[in-house]
Design a protein around this motif. Structure first.
Motif: not given
Length: 221
Positions: A177-179, A186-188, A197-199, A213-221
């Motif tokens: 999923i992309t940033l 999340e409406n942010v 996410l960096d923190w 700026r895309a992330y593995e879904r398992g790590k963010v969703c």
């Protein structure tokens, strides 16, 4: 034609010619590592399409190409790619400029913000809009093997152009999923989400030509 000759004919700079090639609007070949030539027929075909546009008198509700790009903060090559793909139908006319600079765009035209549905293969610009990335990031994902690019003839314009396949976009979305997509959900603001996410130390996708700026879904969703 070399890049300078193509730029002179089209009324744009060498870097714009390079970007038009990267977007699939112009074909090009390399003679060696330093010399690149653009297909003369592609340049002529693009200029012919400009010449066929209706020409209107008076200012009306249209803006010259460069003025429109500045006011809308839209990259000139991407606007030409939109025109090339038929996405400006009814919103473009021919003015007095030279080459592509003769294009005048309706001030109400909304570019790169139209809702793009994954009902078919998408152009690079459409893929960027759909995934909420920029075209540079799409090219990085393509070069990194995350997205698959094909070249085929557009049935509406009869011109060949590059597309990102629907199947590869679906495969990508199944795992990543992309940033921009996350920020919308999340409406942010994307910049605040990126900092969070960096923190948290969640890694982005690393491609051969840079990060995306895309992330593995398992790590963010």
């Amino acid at each position: 034609m070399n890049l300078s000759e193509a730029g002179e004919a089209l009324g744009v700079g060498r870097e714009h010619v390079k970007q038009l090639h990267a977007l699939g609007v112009l074909r090009a070949i390399r003679i060696n590592s330093a010399l690149r030539y653009v297909n003369r027929a592609d340049v002529a075909a693009l200029l012919a399409r400009v010449a066929l546009l209706p020409k209107e008198a008076g200012a009306g509700d249209f803006m010259p190409l460069r003025e429109f790009c500045r006011s809308q903060r839209f990259a000139l090559p991407q606007l030409i790619e939109e025109f090339y793909g038929g996405g400006l139908e009814g919103d473009v006319r021919r003015g007095e400029g030279r080459g592509l600079l003769a294009l005048e765009i309706a001030s109400h035209a909304v570019l790169g913000k139209r809702q793009v549905l994954l009902s078919r293969d998408l152009s690079l610009c459409e893929t960027a809009s759909y995934l909420k990335l920029n075209v540079v990031a799409v090219r990085r994902l393509r070069d990194g093997g995350y997205l698959t690019q094909i070249r085929r003839r557009n049935p509406d314009t009869n011109f060949q152009r590059f597309y990102i396949t629907k199947a590869s976009i679906k495969r990508f979305e199944a795992s990543y999923i992309t940033l921009g997509q996350m920020a919308d959900l999340e409406n942010v603001a994307a910049i605040h989400l990126a900092r969070r996410l960096d923190w948290e130390g969640i890694p982005t996708i690393r491609c051969t030509s840079g990060y995306v700026r895309a992330y593995e879904r398992g790590k963010v969703c």
